[in-house]
Structures are given as structure tokens and as C-alpha cells.
Design an enzyme around this catalytic site. Structure first.
Site, PDB file in Angstrom:
ATOM      1  N   TYR A   1      38.883  37.746  48.609  1.00 51.35           N
ATOM      2  CA  TYR A   1      39.309  36.459  47.927  1.00 51.35           C
ATOM      3  C   TYR A   1      40.133  35.523  49.589  1.00 51.35           C
ATOM      4  CZ  TYR A   1      39.849  38.581  43.162  1.00 51.35           C
ATOM      5  OH  TYR A   1      39.366  38.592  41.697  1.00 51.35           O
TER       6      TYR A   1
ATOM      7  N   TYR B   1      33.875  44.328  45.057  1.00 52.37           N
ATOM      8  CA  TYR B   1      34.590  44.529  45.407  1.00 52.37           C
ATOM      9  C   TYR B   1      35.528  45.798  45.694  1.00 52.37           C
ATOM     10  CZ  TYR B   1      38.546  42.751  43.106  1.00 52.37           C
ATOM     11  OH  TYR B   1      39.913  41.820  42.259  1.00 52.37           O
TER      12      TYR B   1
ATOM     13  N   ARG C   1      35.894  47.438  41.856  1.00 54.30           N
ATOM     14  CA  ARG C   1      35.966  46.725  40.854  1.00 54.30           C
ATOM     15  C   ARG C   1      34.436  46.129  40.717  1.00 54.30           C
ATOM     16  NH1 ARG C   1      39.700  44.091  38.495  1.00 54.30           N
ATOM     17  NH2 ARG C   1      38.833  44.704  36.800  1.00 54.30           N
TER      18      ARG C   1
ATOM     19  N   HIS D   1      33.622  40.490  38.617  1.00 52.44           N
ATOM     20  CA  HIS D   1      34.702  39.862  37.595  1.00 52.44           C
ATOM     21  C   HIS D   1      34.433  38.294  37.780  1.00 52.44           C
ATOM     22  CE1 HIS D   1      37.089  41.859  39.935  1.00 52.44           C
ATOM     23  NE2 HIS D   1      38.730  41.118  39.434  1.00 52.44           N
TER      24      HIS D   1
ATOM     25  N   HIS E   1      38.289  36.052  36.539  1.00 51.34           N
ATOM     26  CA  HIS E   1      39.501  36.775  35.365  1.00 51.34           C
ATOM     27  C   HIS E   1      39.616  35.284  35.065  1.00 51.34           C
ATOM     28  CE1 HIS E   1      41.110  39.412  38.553  1.00 51.34           C
ATOM     29  NE2 HIS E   1      40.344  39.101  38.876  1.00 51.34           N
TER      30      HIS E   1
HETATM   31 FE   LIG Z   1      40.045  40.422  40.957  1.00 46.64          FE
END
Ligand SMILES: [Fe+3]
Lengths: 239, 200
Positions: free
Chosen positions: A105, A144, A154, A157, A159
Site C-alpha cells: 500500500y 500481503y 491477506r 482483495h 476494499h
Molecule cells: Fe487491504
């Protein structure tokens, strides 16, 4: 009488899910108070697509330098926002955010060593059309690791934040990708009580909407709470 | 066998996670140049009637730690009890969104004091602002209401406040006015001062 179909709290994740450790101190311990909706819950902010910029729904380019684009498998994500009665939810704002193709991110608190992509910001938004359809273009995010137990990852995905037409419909959720084995190992996914509920958040690979030599496509429909409408419902006196 | 119902189940909620600000307030999170400004930053966009107020508060977890990764949204009527899009003040959006202060987590909304809105049976509700809180560790967005401690007569006849089983918890819904006209509304997710959350 209007009002919404009550939220099924056995279908949503409960507040306290100890395997997702952060929930332990952030979950209310009292049961939430139920009451019938009135105008404050039955209205909500409305957004128009003329508020959006031309690249808002193109995450491949909306942060990229001129002539460049984000790294990663190019995908189109499309679907409909409907309510529990199957009625389309037109003209509603859908906001999305995601990691880059390496699972990183663009955020100061991010601690994964995967590299930033200088051409990828990670946010996008779109307003559904008159029939509730939306579509955006992005790159497939990577999985990640995250701090929970020492080895939690995770699944890939995206959001989603969706408004609907009423504050009672406000929803944040996540879209997963068909076939990802990490879906079944993630404590956050696992906060959803049923396999059926989890599968309702898994987008299907949609070859009919893929663009040859350009982008794969995934279909992800979102269901918001349904508003009851009947002429024959009496309200008990004094409620 | 019977006929099939044409119904669908609501998409299950998932936590907003630690990076909700990337999607909802990207400029705040340092991602600039994508959107001109973060949505919900300004609630008063033109001429409005009524009393201008500032709402400030902090969201605390069960250990008393302030959340610095929450996203707080508010929705309210204007001073004349009307909602945006339903005859409300054209200079007032009724909707605000705050990522909270980067260092302290304190949220701020510059708004107007709302009027009283009717309950379905016609009784008037006390002035209030609807809150919605999401963050890492919150699996389903939390709804609550902020009422005003200085509206005691209206609060005493509010259809929700008068119906609470644990009336000693009502103060968790009351914003206190401070000397400079600011209303303070702290939210406690857990613990002795746990805020009343609503299943609407
Ligand atoms: Fe996320």
C-alpha cells in the site's frame, strides 16, 4: 410504512472475533440497540457522476505519470449494486482502494518490504449508472502479510465503500478473487460466519468481459439492505 | 416445493482495515493529485440558517487508547429539520467525513445545530447528529447518535432516549458544550463508558 429489512447480524461478522486480534479491544460488549428507522436513517448523501474526474475509475492511470501506467495484470472489475429485493441501486458512489501488484500500500504505516509502484496510488471511485452498474479498471492487487499472528497473509482483495441511498445502507466490504487459496486461511475473511457469506464476496473471473490482449475481467455484485414498501402494513398505535 | 423468493442477502461487511484513508480521504493520507479534495471535508458550502457549531471528539478503544486510524462520518438535518436532497438548505450538505487528526485522532466537524425531526408516529425527536464509525478491528460499521446535553427538554421527550433500558448510559450519547461553542462528543468502543451503538 417504509423502513429497512433488519440487518441479519448472524450473517455479518460479529464485533468480537479474537482470531482477528485488533477486534478484541475495539468491539462493543453491549448488544446494539434496535429501533425502527426514521428520516435520519432513511435519507443519506447523494453524489453525482459529474463530480468525478475522467480518470477516477482508472486506477492504472489516475496516479501515473503522463504516458506511463501502473505495473501488474490489468483487470476490469464490473458489477451491479442491487438491494435485497434485487432492485438496482442507481447513482450511488462506490469508492475502492487496494495494494499494488506486489501487495504494497501507498501508506506511511505500511511495513511490507515489497516495493512501491511509482505509478500506482491505489484509490478509485465510480458512480453507478441508471441500472446500478459500475465498472472500473485497475491492476490485480497482490497478497500481503499483516501483523496478527506471525504468519498471516491477506488474500488479494479490493476494499469497497458503498453509500446506497440511505445512511442505513452504508457498507464497507472487500472483494476477493476466484480461486485464491489464501481466502480460506485469512482471519479477517474468517470473521464472516458462513462459507456461503464468504463466497458472496468472491468475484468471478468473467472471460466474456475480458478485452483481448488488454485486460481480464472480474464480476462483483454488491447487495445493500432492501427498503420495505407495502401499502398494507399497519403501524401499532403509539410506536 | 414452493415458488422461489426473489430476495438476496446483504453483502457481508468486512473491516475497513488500516488503509481506509487511502480510499476515502486520499489527500489526507498523502495521495494527492487524484481527487481535487477529500469528500465530506466541508459541510457548509453556502448560506445556511441556524447556529453554526463545531463538533470535536475522539474514539477510544477498550484500553483507553485513542484510535488514529478511524474514519468517522456524520449525517444530520439542517437547522430547519430538513435533509439535503429533501428540501434542505442548499448551502448545507448534511454529510461530513473526518479522518481525525494525524497525531491525536481527534475528529472535527464544522456544521450547524440540527432541528428536530419527526419520529414515524409524529412525535419530535431531539436534535441529534447520526454518526458512523469504521476502522481496523471494527468488523461492521458502528452507528450511533450524538444528542446535545443543552437540549434537556427535547431530550426528555425523545422517542429513543426515553425508551432506553439502561438509562444510566444516556450520557454516552450527549455532547457537552465547551466555552468556545464547541461540542465535545467522545466515543468509547468498550469499557465503563461504552457508547450506546444502534442496530438501525
Ligand atoms: Fe487491504
Amino acid at each position: 410504512m417504509t423502513g429497512f429489512i433488519p440487518r441479519d447480524r448472524r450473517w455479518h461478522p460479529p464485533a468480537l472475533t479474537p482470531d482477528y486480534k485488533t477486534s478484541v479491544k475495539r468491539s462493543p460488549s453491549f448488544a446494539p440497540l434496535s429501533f425502527p428507522t426514521s428520516l435520519p436513517e432513511e435519507t443519506g448523501p447523494m453524489f453525482r457522476d459529474d463530480m468525478l474526474g475522467p480518470n477516477d475509475s482508472d486506477l492504472i492511470h489516475n496516479f501515473a505519470k503522463a504516458g506511463e501506467s501502473a505495473v501488474g495484470p490489468r483487470i476490469i472489475v464490473h458489477g451491479r449494486v442491487i438491494d435485497e429485493f434485487g432492485r438496482p441501486v442507481p447513482n450511488t458512489l462506490v469508492e475502492v482502494w487496494q495494494a499494488n501488484a506486489g501487495g504494497r500500500y501507498r501508506h506511511k504505516k505500511e511495513s511490507y518490504l515489497a516495493p512501491l509502484d511509482p505509478n500506482f496510488g491505489g484509490c478509485g471511485r465510480v458512480v453507478t449508472d441508471d441500472h446500478g452498474y459500475y465498472e472500473f479498471r485497475t491492476i490485480q492487487p497482490g497478497p500481503y502479510p499483516w501483523p496478527n499472528t506471525m504468519n498471516d497473509w491477506r488474500p488479494a482483495h479490493i476494499h469497497f465503500s458503498v453509500f446506497g441511498h440511505s445512511f442505513a445502507q452504508r457498507l464497507i466490504t472487500q472483494m476477493y478473487f476466484e480461486g485464491d487459496p489464501l481466502i480460506w486461511k485469512c482471519p479477517i475473511v474468517d470473521t464472516i460466519p458462513t462459507r456461503e457469506g464468504i463466497e458472496s464476496l468472491v468475484a468471478a473471473l468473467d472471460m466474456s468481459r475480458a478485452i483481448p490482449m488488454d485486460s481480464l475481467a472480474y464480476k462483483f455484485d454488491i447487495v445493500l439492505r432492501g427498503r420495505r414498501q407495502t401499502h398494507f402494513e399497519n403501524r401499532p398505535e403509539g410506536l | 416445493m414452493v415458488q422461489k423468493l426473489e430476495s438476496y442477502r446483504e453483502s457481508p461487511s468486512q473491516t475497513a482495515g488500516p488503509y481506509v484513508h487511502i480510499g476515502c480521504t486520499p489527500n489526507f493520507s498523502g495521495i494527492t493529485g487524484v481527487y481535487p479534495e477529500d469528500l465530506g471535508t466541508t459541510m457548509i458550502t453556502g448560506d445556511v440558517s441556524g447556529q453554526r457549531i463545531t463538533i470535536k471528539g475522539t474514539v477510544y478503544d477498550g484500553a483507553g487508547t485513542a484510535l488514529r486510524d478511524a474514519l468517522i462520518e456524520v449525517w444530520q438535518a439542517d437547522a430547519n429539520s430538513k435533509f439535503a436532497g429533501k428540501g434542505g438548505d442548499t448551502g448545507f450538505t448534511g454529510w461530513g467525513r473526518s479522518a481525525g487528526d494525524m497525531a491525536t485522532g481527534e475528529f472535527t466537524f464544522e456544521t450547524v445545530k440540527p432541528g428536530r425531526v419527526a419520529w414515524p408516529d409524529g412525535r419530535l425527536q431531539a436534535p441529534h447528529v447520526t454518526f458512523w464509525i469504521v476502522a481496523r478491528g471494527i468488523n461492521l460499521g458502528l452507528h450511533t447518535r450524538m444528542y446535545f446535553a443543552d437540549e434537556a427538554p427535547a431530550n426528555a421527550e425523545d422517542p429513543i432516549l426515553t425508551r432506553l433500558e439502561h438509562s444510566q448510559r444516556i450520557p454516552t450519547l450527549l455532547a457537552q458544550s465547551e466555552a468556545d461553542g464547541t461540542y465535545r462528543f467522545d466515543i468509547h468502543l468498550q469499557g465503563a463508558q461504552e457508547t450506546i451503538f444502534f442496530d438501525i
